[in-house]
Design a protein around this motif. Structure first.
Motif, PDB file in Angstrom:
ATOM      1  N   LEU A  26      50.604  17.604  48.380  1.00  0.00           N
ATOM      2  CA  LEU A  26      50.808  17.106  47.021  1.00  0.00           C
ATOM      3  C   LEU A  26      49.717  16.111  46.650  1.00  0.00           C
ATOM      4  CD1 LEU A  26      52.418  16.153  44.430  1.00  0.00           C
ATOM      5  CD2 LEU A  26      53.728  14.691  45.966  1.00  0.00           C
ATOM      6  N   LEU A  27      49.151  16.268  45.447  1.00  0.00           N
ATOM      7  CA  LEU A  27      48.258  15.283  44.844  1.00  0.00           C
ATOM      8  C   LEU A  27      48.950  14.707  43.631  1.00  0.00           C
ATOM      9  CD1 LEU A  27      45.515  13.835  44.346  1.00  0.00           C
ATOM     10  CD2 LEU A  27      44.804  15.877  43.044  1.00  0.00           C
ATOM     11  N   ASP A  28      49.169  13.385  43.636  1.00  0.00           N
ATOM     12  CA  ASP A  28      49.785  12.704  42.492  1.00  0.00           C
ATOM     13  C   ASP A  28      48.694  11.935  41.757  1.00  0.00           C
ATOM     14  OD1 ASP A  28      51.992  11.868  40.851  1.00  0.00           O
ATOM     15  OD2 ASP A  28      51.853   9.903  41.812  1.00  0.00           O
ATOM     16  N   ARG A  31      39.838  18.739  49.722  1.00  0.00           N
ATOM     17  CA  ARG A  31      40.998  19.551  50.064  1.00  0.00           C
ATOM     18  C   ARG A  31      41.646  20.086  48.799  1.00  0.00           C
ATOM     19  NH1 ARG A  31      44.972  14.536  51.827  1.00  0.00           N
ATOM     20  NH2 ARG A  31      46.615  16.110  51.772  1.00  0.00           N
ATOM     21  N   THR A  32      42.503  21.067  48.964  1.00  0.00           N
ATOM     22  CA  THR A  32      43.256  21.621  47.841  1.00  0.00           C
ATOM     23  C   THR A  32      44.748  21.405  48.100  1.00  0.00           C
ATOM     24  OG1 THR A  32      43.178  23.803  48.872  1.00  0.00           O
ATOM     25  CG2 THR A  32      41.513  23.311  47.195  1.00  0.00           C
ATOM     26  N   PHE A  33      45.555  21.676  47.064  1.00  0.00           N
ATOM     27  CA  PHE A  33      46.954  21.252  47.092  1.00  0.00           C
ATOM     28  C   PHE A  33      47.888  22.352  46.600  1.00  0.00           C
ATOM     29  CE2 PHE A  33      44.117  17.712  46.540  1.00  0.00           C
ATOM     30  CZ  PHE A  33      44.578  16.778  47.454  1.00  0.00           C
ATOM     31  N   ASP A  34      49.089  22.332  47.140  1.00  0.00           N
ATOM     32  CA  ASP A  34      50.135  23.238  46.672  1.00  0.00           C
ATOM     33  C   ASP A  34      50.750  22.747  45.370  1.00  0.00           C
ATOM     34  OD1 ASP A  34      50.475  25.087  49.124  1.00  0.00           O
ATOM     35  OD2 ASP A  34      50.637  23.081  49.996  1.00  0.00           O
ATOM     36  N   LEU A  35      50.717  21.431  45.171  1.00  0.00           N
ATOM     37  CA  LEU A  35      51.359  20.815  44.011  1.00  0.00           C
ATOM     38  C   LEU A  35      50.508  19.650  43.530  1.00  0.00           C
ATOM     39  CD1 LEU A  35      53.818  20.295  42.115  1.00  0.00           C
ATOM     40  CD2 LEU A  35      54.833  18.963  43.990  1.00  0.00           C
ATOM     41  N   GLY A  51      43.128  22.694  37.968  1.00  0.00           N
ATOM     42  CA  GLY A  51      43.129  24.058  38.486  1.00  0.00           C
ATOM     43  C   GLY A  51      42.180  24.258  39.644  1.00  0.00           C
ATOM     44  N   GLY A  52      41.093  23.503  39.657  1.00  0.00           N
ATOM     45  CA  GLY A  52      40.116  23.628  40.734  1.00  0.00           C
ATOM     46  C   GLY A  52      40.571  23.041  42.055  1.00  0.00           C
TER      47      GLY A  52
END
Length: 277
Positions: free
Chosen positions: A119-121, A173-177, A198-199
């Motif tokens: 998760l990225l907030d 890194r990339t995120f699921d949420l 989106g990226g």
């Protein structure tokens, strides 16, 4: 006729040029933070097409989120005290608890049905949301423009944190949420900010957006916090949908809620338009 000028251009969400005047203010309404603007003068206008509400004024908001804003809002021990108070609220009195339960449920259903993800907030502030999502099993990264906010997230919320501008920061890194909790109403170009998310999404990932419901709140009072000066916009179901589509997303769900704190809020779960549902 009114002494408060209307928007100078058509609605950037739906393109309509039909504006209705809602209210005008020559001083901050009760409850609004006094940022020291002088003169203070703003008008609230609503689009006749999509029912989106905008604040129209000449006041420069660019500097209100500097160090002085942080000091006024969270200075001294207030950040820790407020964090601890919110985390201790019972479920029936906590906006954050209801948000966490709903986001956790929907994100696991849409993005990580077999477990928990990353998760990225964005705009983490007090970090109560990533702290609670961490307790649910998510691996969280909090992003806040102020280094003190990022440090607070690490030390009190127990999550990884980065200080920086989301529009400029580089993440490895990339995120699921990815979550934007009451963030996009504070920026001049919500389309660009949402599109950039989106990226950073993993394939099949979800973006959660939470915004002030101007369409719902205006039936109550134009003096409500949904319309305070620091908000460029207060949304409608239609304008939120148009924001998502124009930023490259498909709307999975939009909900209109009245929070425990009495805030009128819109919640949306979005997936990239190219992802297979």
């Amino acid at each position: 006729m009114t002494d408060y000028p209307p928007p100078s251009a058509p609605c950037r969400f739906c393109g309509a040029a039909d504006w209705s005047f809602l209210a005008g203010y020559d001083a901050p309404p009760p409850g609004e933070t006094d940022f020291g603007f002088s003169p203070y003068r703003r008008g609230l206008w609503q689009c006749g097409g999509c029912r989106h509400v905008v604040n129209v004024h000449d006041m420069d908001l660019a500097g209100i989120y500097d160090a002085d804003y942080w000091d006024r809002t969270y200075g001294g021990s207030r950040m820790v005290e407020t964090f601890e108070r919110i985390m201790a609220l019972p479920p029936e009195k906590s906006d954050n608890r209801a948000r966490v339960e709903r986001v956790d449920e929907m994100a696991r259903r849409l993005a990580v049905p077999e477990g928990f993800g990353d998760l990225l907030d964005v705009g983490s502030g007090l970090a109560v949301f990533p702290a609670a999502m961490r307790a649910k099993g998510w691996t969280c990264l909090a992003l806040d423009p102020d280094a003190r906010g990022a440090r607070h997230a690490r030390e009190r919320a127990g999550v990884d944190a980065v200080a920086g501008d989301f529009m400029l920061v580089e993440l490895d890194r990339t995120f699921d949420l990815i979550t934007f909790n009451k963030v996009l109403e504070h920026v001049t170009d919500p389309f660009a900010m949402l599109a950039r998310a989106g990226g950073f999404l993993k394939p099949g990932g979800v973006v959660y957006v939470e915004l002030p419901d101007g369409e719902g709140a205006i039936a109550d009072s134009p003096g409500r916090e949904e319309f305070f000066v620091e908000h460029y916009d207060a949304y409608s179901v239609a304008s939120l949908s148009l924001l998502a589509v124009n930023a490259g997303f498909r709307v999975e769900l939009i909900e209109r809620v009245r929070e425990q704190s009495s805030k009128y809020t819109l919640r949306a779960f979005l997936v990239r338009s190219g992802d297979v549902g």
